[in-house]
Design a protein around this motif. Structure first.
Motif, PDB file in Angstrom:
ATOM      1  N   ASN A 217      -2.887 -20.409  61.358  1.00 13.09           N
ATOM      2  CA  ASN A 217      -2.195 -21.036  60.234  1.00 13.09           C
ATOM      3  C   ASN A 217      -2.549 -22.521  60.264  1.00 13.09           C
ATOM      4  O   ASN A 217      -2.309 -23.204  61.261  1.00 13.09           O
ATOM      5  CB  ASN A 217      -0.693 -20.800  60.439  1.00 13.09           C
TER       6      ASN A 217
ATOM      7  N   SER B 139      -1.261 -24.821  58.436  1.00  7.02           N
ATOM      8  CA  SER B 139      -0.089 -25.632  58.092  1.00  7.02           C
ATOM      9  C   SER B 139       1.101 -25.090  58.881  1.00  7.02           C
ATOM     10  O   SER B 139       2.054 -24.565  58.320  1.00  7.02           O
ATOM     11  CB  SER B 139       0.161 -25.535  56.583  1.00  7.02           C
ATOM     12  N   PRO B 140       1.025 -25.216  60.205  1.00  4.81           N
ATOM     13  CA  PRO B 140       1.955 -24.460  61.059  1.00  4.81           C
ATOM     14  C   PRO B 140       3.336 -25.091  61.219  1.00  4.81           C
ATOM     15  O   PRO B 140       4.225 -24.457  61.775  1.00  4.81           O
ATOM     16  CB  PRO B 140       1.228 -24.422  62.401  1.00  4.81           C
TER      17      PRO B 140
ATOM     18  N   GLY C 299       6.700 -26.002  59.795  1.00  4.78           N
ATOM     19  CA  GLY C 299       7.455 -25.604  58.620  1.00  4.78           C
ATOM     20  C   GLY C 299       6.594 -24.647  57.821  1.00  4.78           C
ATOM     21  O   GLY C 299       5.408 -24.456  58.102  1.00  4.78           O
ATOM     22  N   GLU C 300       7.213 -24.033  56.807  1.00  6.50           N
ATOM     23  CA  GLU C 300       6.384 -23.184  55.936  1.00  6.50           C
ATOM     24  C   GLU C 300       5.588 -24.068  54.999  1.00  6.50           C
ATOM     25  O   GLU C 300       6.083 -25.093  54.555  1.00  6.50           O
ATOM     26  CB  GLU C 300       7.292 -22.271  55.108  1.00  6.50           C
ATOM     27  N   PRO C 301       4.361 -23.673  54.647  1.00  2.00           N
ATOM     28  CA  PRO C 301       3.663 -24.399  53.586  1.00  2.00           C
ATOM     29  C   PRO C 301       4.323 -24.091  52.243  1.00  2.00           C
ATOM     30  O   PRO C 301       5.006 -23.069  52.098  1.00  2.00           O
ATOM     31  CB  PRO C 301       2.246 -23.832  53.639  1.00  2.00           C
ATOM     32  N   GLN C 302       4.143 -24.995  51.281  1.00  2.00           N
ATOM     33  CA  GLN C 302       4.748 -24.763  49.966  1.00  2.00           C
ATOM     34  C   GLN C 302       3.865 -23.792  49.190  1.00  2.00           C
ATOM     35  O   GLN C 302       2.827 -24.156  48.631  1.00  2.00           O
ATOM     36  CB  GLN C 302       4.908 -26.090  49.221  1.00  2.00           C
TER      37      GLN C 302
ATOM     38  N   ARG D  56       3.105 -23.964  44.852  1.00  2.00           N
ATOM     39  CA  ARG D  56       2.024 -24.667  44.155  1.00  2.00           C
ATOM     40  C   ARG D  56       0.660 -24.031  44.388  1.00  2.00           C
ATOM     41  O   ARG D  56      -0.331 -24.433  43.797  1.00  2.00           O
ATOM     42  CB  ARG D  56       2.016 -26.149  44.536  1.00  2.00           C
ATOM     43  N   ARG D  57       0.583 -23.038  45.233  1.00  2.00           N
ATOM     44  CA  ARG D  57      -0.673 -22.310  45.444  1.00  2.00           C
ATOM     45  C   ARG D  57      -0.644 -20.942  44.746  1.00  2.00           C
ATOM     46  O   ARG D  57      -1.528 -20.126  44.937  1.00  2.00           O
ATOM     47  CB  ARG D  57      -0.914 -22.098  46.930  1.00  2.00           C
TER      48      ARG D  57
ATOM     49  N   ILE E  82      12.787 -11.092  47.125  1.00  2.00           N
ATOM     50  CA  ILE E  82      11.435 -11.278  47.645  1.00  2.00           C
ATOM     51  C   ILE E  82      10.675  -9.954  47.529  1.00  2.00           C
ATOM     52  O   ILE E  82      11.231  -8.889  47.753  1.00  2.00           O
ATOM     53  CB  ILE E  82      11.505 -11.747  49.110  1.00  2.00           C
TER      54      ILE E  82
ATOM     55  N   MET F 290       6.418 -11.039  51.392  1.00  3.50           N
ATOM     56  CA  MET F 290       6.896 -10.848  52.767  1.00  3.50           C
ATOM     57  C   MET F 290       5.701 -10.748  53.732  1.00  3.50           C
ATOM     58  O   MET F 290       5.721 -11.333  54.820  1.00  3.50           O
ATOM     59  CB  MET F 290       7.733  -9.558  52.816  1.00  3.50           C
TER      60      MET F 290
ATOM     61  N   LEU G 110       4.436 -14.181  54.398  1.00  2.00           N
ATOM     62  CA  LEU G 110       5.287 -14.930  55.339  1.00  2.00           C
ATOM     63  C   LEU G 110       5.029 -14.475  56.777  1.00  2.00           C
ATOM     64  O   LEU G 110       4.979 -15.296  57.705  1.00  2.00           O
ATOM     65  CB  LEU G 110       6.767 -14.747  54.981  1.00  2.00           C
TER      66      LEU G 110
ATOM     67  N   LEU H 180       1.617 -15.844  57.998  1.00  2.00           N
ATOM     68  CA  LEU H 180       1.723 -17.281  58.270  1.00  2.00           C
ATOM     69  C   LEU H 180       2.497 -17.527  59.566  1.00  2.00           C
ATOM     70  O   LEU H 180       2.088 -18.332  60.405  1.00  2.00           O
ATOM     71  CB  LEU H 180       2.448 -17.990  57.120  1.00  2.00           C
TER      72      LEU H 180
END
Lengths: 425, 425, 425
Positions: free
Chosen positions: B353, B355-356, B358-361, B364-365, B375, B380, B383, B386
């Motif tokens: 990952n 962007s390890p 926190g979660e990445p946003q 916007r992707r 969800i 899922m 998530l 990641l």
């Protein structure tokens, strides 16, 4: 400590917080923190809009004064003043007249529960909207409506509260709750209430660990805190995210990402010995802020101890998660279990038996107690602590191996420490 | 790929191979390989009689033209031309007249199934004999018989076939099947058939691993191959021995000697997620050529994925293991499961990952997908990938931990790779 | 070995030992050792009163000649000559006249079993007293009684017996039994009896391990032995404490503190393969002398193999634990199971397959045996031993993994050793 009266006090706090329209930023959040400051000395932090926090950016601050929809006769068919759930959280300002068809694109309801208002938000995609009961939605006539949303979405701050209770050591126990929901009681006011009273309780005790309480907006709040405090995160040894602790359901514990952290064992021990029903679930990357604390770059030992988990009660994120849904005795029970877990973690040390070869002669130390020729439970606890205090096993390990509850093991250890048969590792 | 038509094509290949009298050496084995070369470019190896292969010696080559037993009236009571199972495989040449009592010492039947002809061989102890139905055995009159076995057992070669499909890396996935049985369909024609079509299928795909297919005589063949290729054996990372994959029974997997190899996990995942019944068994040193690959001097990660295992169906090693016993849809199902297992192994990589913290946003992707406030499964899966892509967990690990099937995890990983949130370790 | 006659011989020994009034010191203990010396050459050790042994001090030696209580008419209402259980073990000398009320402070009975005399001792707190049936206690009239306890508690010695049977290696297998109880049959005469005959049996065999038998007073005896032999304790690789092996109940095994020691696996294997019911329990720090051997300063691999454990049969520590309660066939069965466990441990070695690449050709060595086309059990055992003899697995490991009993695995290993396919690691 009279936990029954604590339950009632937490309930009263929830009643006070209920009317406020909270969001992830803005005056609703600040007002909530001010009320909590009446109980515990929370420190407030204000993080400016636009601050980069890992992959995210602190959003604009949102505030709302009023919002309504009037029909052609000027009657308010939707009124923010009656329930702050009516406004789509983070709605941009809007004033205008729209036909029903267009209005409906901005309305949210729950067909399965026609009397309940859903809770919805649109933080990262600018939009406006209203949440209403399905019954009201169905009754709207095909005419033109006047829509007014008197909100603002402007540069400002993200607010969060923090309260640190220093213990003997710098290693920390984190308790985190999200405070960004409007009039919803179980999720999230119950968590705020129990966390506040836990903090108050702990501030009066002598503690080994340092306890850090975070009162933050969900997701963006924990990401912001982690980003601003990255250098100190490694101090966090144990943690719990607290939410949904006021409903009448049984306790649920979602394990940390590590799965076998000390906090996982402590919670499992307390729940198993509580005599109450409970359920333990493995970690999953969906849920509350444990998602952020457990992201692979941090992998903190943070679990989530709740009653009925999010999404598993129908009232979740609806107007039915109200003051009737949370109960003082459920709050009291949740509070008690958190206190027990913290007692385990705070006292879960390893000791060394100072007389490890053969058993020490307990009789001459007044520690040999039998009843009618049979060994009694307190003596058995003493034998377990002596036998397993070889530097490898903690008191919680001893409790689990022996099947004796932690409090009894703790009392045995204290007696052995007093007469010098046990010393700190 | 239309697996149903693949099932029919495999069945047709089995029909073509059925009449041939195979053995561990000789022209029956060679003829079988020639037919397979019509499907895939198998390379043939000829190993001379007398070659030392570990504790064994490559035996003389056996060939047979005809064999029969005539009664006193000149009637053929046993006739090799009617079924090649009638001859004790590896019978030495014999011509002579024998009384019933002597003849009976050379006859094999199955009293419990009086219509079936058993399959027997005598590779390492020179002997001659016939296998017949018990009914025929019982009907033989007490007279003199004329026995003719027109076979040869002479210096020659042991033949085996090999087909290597090169992938990105030199590490190999071994698929091995024995091809030494005469007219027996489930054991071993079904294995030959499915292996051939798997090889054909894989030769058209882009692969990470290099795939080695072995078409060998049982026991002596794998020992010979291991002996001649000892220096390269360490390239084999995963392997499956294929046999008994055409009967209507449920799938059975016999674990590798290691018990927790990647191939063990991959097969278990595929079977568990197939929705079909299955059984997983621990390794044992009896069975097919996994015995040799799993000898302690090699200990390769080779399992055995079959339908009903050898010896557990009454038709095993009898004339009842015929073209009626194997089914096109069973062959298709076995083929499909092998394809799924190979897909898991070939794509089971570890990623990081990027962007390890926190979660990445994801919003916007375009990777944030919810349906009606809930969800959805693909989100899922994203998530999970990641959260667990920290370099420690492979995609199969993530599938197992999350309870999500491998294909969904694979799709999530591909989406994350595409937007740069995941990179190769 | 005729185990049935061994059972009768053990029972006869118990009959001989039954009348003696044993204690943790004194002539009763010595007399017991002298009888055992008629069977095996036990070496006696005498440790002086006052010797410091870890946290304890060897106590004064206790001997008793007579004791009684007479009523006002001169009738003996309690008489040591009728049962040595009547005297509170370690009673100090006493002569005097006491009223019933005072006498009752020195009387012990069992209200739930009004005919049974309890067994009680007061080793480390000077006291005098009598143990009587509740029926007699209830019948005592309110008058003055003459009490006579003709005992002595003076500087002397603690006695224990030791018998070492040397094997090929110095590593030891410890068998320990306590011998300090007066007329009680299951606890502890059955243990003394079985231990004696085990020692006699082993002294006639060729052994790998050295076997150490300890005949000691409970608690203070093992602590004394450990203290005097501290430097050699590390030689003890396996051990069993033996007690309560004569009652009709099923076998119970209490694991070592380590929980997964070789002795734990050996006992579990023998019990599982015995066909009899049994129960395996985790270690706990209460029980017999395994408490001392398992104290954290030693943590020896000593388990406790018994029939019904102490405290779980109502006759425990009462006059009902008599010659009727123990049975010759229970003693024989316990003896047999100890012999089996010792056979496993003594033969549980690791070997190396000398032909580890592929299977060796067993046929030319006469080791290939099949019955009617099916593999037989002895051949399967050979395949298992060959496959797993890679230096990692012991014969017991192979027995457990294969599900084959240890004796069959042992026979297979012997055959393979003989033809050179196996060598010592």
């Amino acid at each position: 400590m009279d936990t029954q009266s604590v339950g009632l006090e937490i309930y009263q706090l929830i009643e006070n917080l209920y009317p406020i329209c909270r969001s992830i930023t803005g005056d609703g959040f600040r007002g909530t923190m001010q009320i909590l400051q009446g109980y515990i000395p929370i420190q407030l932090h204000e993080v400016p809009t636009g601050t980069e926090v890992f992959d995210w950016i602190v959003p604009k601050e949102w505030n709302i004064r009023d919002a309504y929809v009037k029909d052609s006769k000027g009657k308010k068919v939707i009124d923010f003043q009656k329930s702050n759930l009516h406004i789509l959280n983070y709605s941009v300002p809007f004033n205008g007249r729209v036909k029903l068809a267009e209005l409906k694109e901005h309305l949210f309801s729950i067909p399965d529960h026609e009397d309940w208002i859903p809770y919805r938000a649109s933080y990262y995609k600018e939009n406006w909207g209203f949440c209403i009961s399905h019954k009201v939605l169905e009754s709207l006539e095909d005419e033109e409506y006047e829509v007014c949303i008197d909100s603002s979405l402007e540069d400002g701050h993200l607010t969060y509260g923090e309260y640190l209770i220093k213990g003997e050591i710098e290693d920390e126990f984190l308790i985190s709750c999200h405070c960004c929901h409007p009039s919803l009681c179980n999720d999230n006011l119950s968590g705020i209430g129990v966390a506040t009273f836990l903090a108050k309780h702990l501030s009066q005790k002598r503690l080994r660990y340092t306890y850090r309480f975070l009162f933050i907006p969900g997701t963006i709040g924990s990401i912001t805190w982690l980003s601003l405090n990255e250098d100190n995160v490694s101090k966090i040894r144990h943690g719990l995210v607290i939410a949904c602790v006021g409903d009448p359901g049984k306790m649920h514990y979602k394990r940390t990402r590590r799965g076998d952290a000390e906090i996982d064992k402590a919670v499992a021990h307390v729940l198993k010995n509580s005599g109450d029903e409970y359920e333990i679930m493995d970690f999953s990357p969906y849920g509350y802020d444990e998602r952020q604390y457990s992201s692979p770059g941090f992998n903190l030992a943070v679990g989530n101890l709740s009653r009925t988990p999010h999404g598993r009660f129908p009232q979740y994120h609806t107007s039915a998660d109200n003051l009737d849904f949370v109960k003082a005795n459920s709050l009291a029970d949740s509070f008690t279990k958190y206190v027990e877990v913290i007692n385990v973690i705070d006292n879960n040390k390893k000791y060394l038996n100072t007389s490890p070869k053969g058993e020490p002669q307990l009789g001459r130390r007044g520690l040999y107690s039998t009843t009618g020729g049979r060994i009694d439970a307190s003596h058995m606890a003493i034998l377990w602590v002596l036998n397993l205090s070889d530097g490898q096993y903690s008191l919680l390990d001893i409790a689990e191996i022996s099947g004796v509850d932690f409090r009894s093991i703790q009392i045995a250890a204290e007696a052995l420490l007093e007469c010098g048969l046990l010393v700190d590792v």
